[in-house]
Write an enzyme that holds these catalytic residues in place. Structure first.
Site, PDB file in Angstrom:
ATOM      1  N   HIS A   1      -0.782  49.817  14.448  1.00 27.82           N
ATOM      2  CA  HIS A   1      -1.211  49.311  13.146  1.00 27.82           C
ATOM      3  C   HIS A   1      -1.730  50.438  12.236  1.00 27.82           C
ATOM      4  CE1 HIS A   1      -1.693  45.342  15.379  1.00 27.82           C
ATOM      5  NE2 HIS A   1      -0.821  45.098  14.412  1.00 27.82           N
TER       6      HIS A   1
ATOM      7  N   HIS B   1       6.508  47.380  16.209  1.00 29.30           N
ATOM      8  CA  HIS B   1       5.703  47.701  17.394  1.00 29.30           C
ATOM      9  C   HIS B   1       6.613  48.123  18.547  1.00 29.30           C
ATOM     10  CE1 HIS B   1       1.739  46.806  16.046  1.00 29.30           C
ATOM     11  NE2 HIS B   1       1.867  45.496  15.970  1.00 29.30           N
TER      12      HIS B   1
ATOM     13  N   HIS C   1       7.589  43.166  11.732  1.00 32.95           N
ATOM     14  CA  HIS C   1       6.344  43.808  12.173  1.00 32.95           C
ATOM     15  C   HIS C   1       6.342  43.970  13.691  1.00 32.95           C
ATOM     16  CE1 HIS C   1       1.764  44.155  12.111  1.00 32.95           C
ATOM     17  NE2 HIS C   1       1.986  43.832  13.373  1.00 32.95           N
ATOM     18  N   GLU C   2       6.683  42.898  14.406  1.00 36.06           N
ATOM     19  CA  GLU C   2       6.689  42.960  15.874  1.00 36.06           C
ATOM     20  C   GLU C   2       7.787  43.897  16.382  1.00 36.06           C
ATOM     21  OE1 GLU C   2       4.204  41.889  17.311  1.00 36.06           O
ATOM     22  OE2 GLU C   2       3.412  40.646  15.699  1.00 36.06           O
TER      23      GLU C   2
END
Length: 466
Positions: free
Chosen positions: A213, A207, A203-204
């Site tokens: 998101h 980014h 997830h990071e």
């Protein structure tokens, strides 16, 4: 709250455009006031949310234990991977990004799409990264596994201890956070306490690849409402949205189960009540927000954003929700339970099975995983259901089960894929000793995808054609 400037100093970051604490706090308050004004003052939205919260509470009373044990909300003490110190809980903004968002609070996008594109994405060379000298050695395998996940599914490449000014440093910071896109200098990904799950790290990394998101998409109002009245004080800015004119969704549908979606009660005053409420027609996904691993559509977004498919000289269409394998252009990558060059086949190997379902209820049982299993990826088992009469729909009820139980399905569960597109994540059930209301397919197909990475999970279902 630490300032970005202080964080830069403490962590040794090469961030030249950080803001002093008072300026950062002032801008966050300004943004929070803007979002608060638009959400809190909406009386129609308040009435809708209150009604939906009442429905959610009423539905909880309909969930039954199959073994007589009480239904326990084991999420009560969980605070989530997000921190109050960062934008949207895990995003470290540059001065330019923060100023842009505050001056135009709807300027974000699903995939970062600014005048800097394509300079704000990592193209042309592997992403250089290294581990901070204080980074715990026991977390390194999980980081490498998350990197391997993105490399195996996309054309993005990484190089450990590579050179160059633009690079990523993995640190053991205060929580999980990252910067959005390529900033041009050294930037960080923090894998702090409770963050060393492959999905959180992936997830990071997403980014860092330039993705915001899911619930911040400009079209989120078609799918969810924000229960602003249950959001922690001064944290409403975390529920900012995007403007369509600044957005490129790349045709990716809104997916509740995206790894980039908040969980239903993130930033809640009372975590027994939701902060994100599914709109009419989507209530069945209320408890299926967020995910442990990136989904097919999370992967497709990166492959599209980074133009990975352009490298394949021969384009072809994949079946059953598959997508062209950018690392082997001569075949497709398939959703769980499908196989073949074009995902044209239903897999019946291992525990994958195919059932034709009639009007009389039939009982189906399956198990994924095994005792003692502890893995970073899932063991999976796909059950394909088709009605005996073409065009009819399917009804499935969980009747019994055993094994691993986890409130967020991060350890094990079943993903009931009800869409016509079997690549879309569906309705997730995480407690095998619980009887839930019946689930209905959208079309004449349904896939029950059992998964476990911790021990095992077993489910017995009752299925019939309707």
């Amino acid at each position: 709250m630490k300032s970005l400037l202080l964080l830069s100093s403490l962590l040794g970051l090469a961030i030249s455009d950080s803001l002093p604490m008072d300026e950062f706090q002032a801008k966050m308050k300004e943004l929070n006031d803007q979002i608060s004004s638009s959400l809190i003052s909406n009386t129609d939205e308040k009435a809708f949310v209150d009604e939906k919260i009442s429905e959610i509470e009423a539905n909880k009373t309909k969930v039954e234990s199959t073994d007589g044990s009480p239904i326990v909300d084991d999420d009560a003490g969980y605070t989530g991977p997000y921190a109050k110190e960062f934008y949207e809980g895990d995003i470290l903004l540059t001065k330019e990004q923060l100023s842009s968002i505050v001056s135009n609070p709807h300027s974000k996008r699903q995939a970062q799409w600014t005048f800097n594109y394509p300079n704000n994405i990592w193209k042309g060379a592997p992403i250089s990264y290294y581990f901070d000298r204080n980074f715990p050695s026991n977390k390194i395998p999980s980081v490498r596994a998350a990197i391997k996940f993105w490399e195996s599914h996309t054309c993005v490449r990484f190089q450990e201890n590579g050179g160059g000014r633009a690079r990523v440093r993995f640190i053991n910071g205060n929580g999980c956070y990252a910067m959005i896109g390529k900033t041009g200098g050294e930037q960080v990904i923090s894998i702090g306490y409770g963050c060393d799950w492959i999905g959180t790290i992936a997830h990071e990394i997403e980014h860092t690849l330039g993705v915001w998101h899911t619930q911040a998409r400009y079209d989120r109002g078609n799918y969810v409402s924000i229960n602003a009245w249950n959001v922690l004080p001064n944290q409403l800015y975390n529920f900012n949205t995007q403007a369509q004119s600044y957005t490129n969704l790349f045709g990716i549908p809104y997916e509740f189960g995206s790894v980039m979606h908040y969980a239903e009660n993130d930033f809640a005053r009372d975590r027994s009540r939701s902060t994100i409420v599914a709109k009419n027609g989507y209530e069945r996904f209320q408890h299926s927000m967020s995910n442990y691993l990136p989904t097919f559509y999370d992967i497709k977004l990166i492959n599209t954003y980074y133009k990975c498919y352009d490298a394949c000289p021969r384009k072809f269409n994949c079946q059953n929700g598959g997508m062209q394998d950018v690392n082997n252009c001569n075949r497709c990558k398939c959703p769980p339970g499908f196989s073949g060059t074009y995902c044209e086949s239903i897999s019946t190997s291992g525990c994958d099975r195919y059932y034709t379902i009639g009007s009389t209820p039939v009982t189906i049982s399956a198990t994924a995983g095994s005792n003692g299993l502890y893995n970073i990826n899932y063991n999976e088992c796909a059950l394909h259901l088709k009605p005996a009469t073409k065009g009819r729909r399917l009804e499935v009820t969980v009747t019994t089960g055993a094994g691993m139980s986890s409130w967020n399905c991060y350890g094990a569960g079943v993903d009931v894929r009800v869409h016509s597109d079997p690549a879309m994540s569906g309705i997730r059930i995480c407690r095998p000793n619980t009887r839930f209301p019946a689930i209905y397919s959208d079309t004449d197909r349904m896939v029950l995808n059992l998964f476990s990475r911790i021990n095992y999970v077993s489910f017995t279902f009752s299925a019939r054609m309707i």
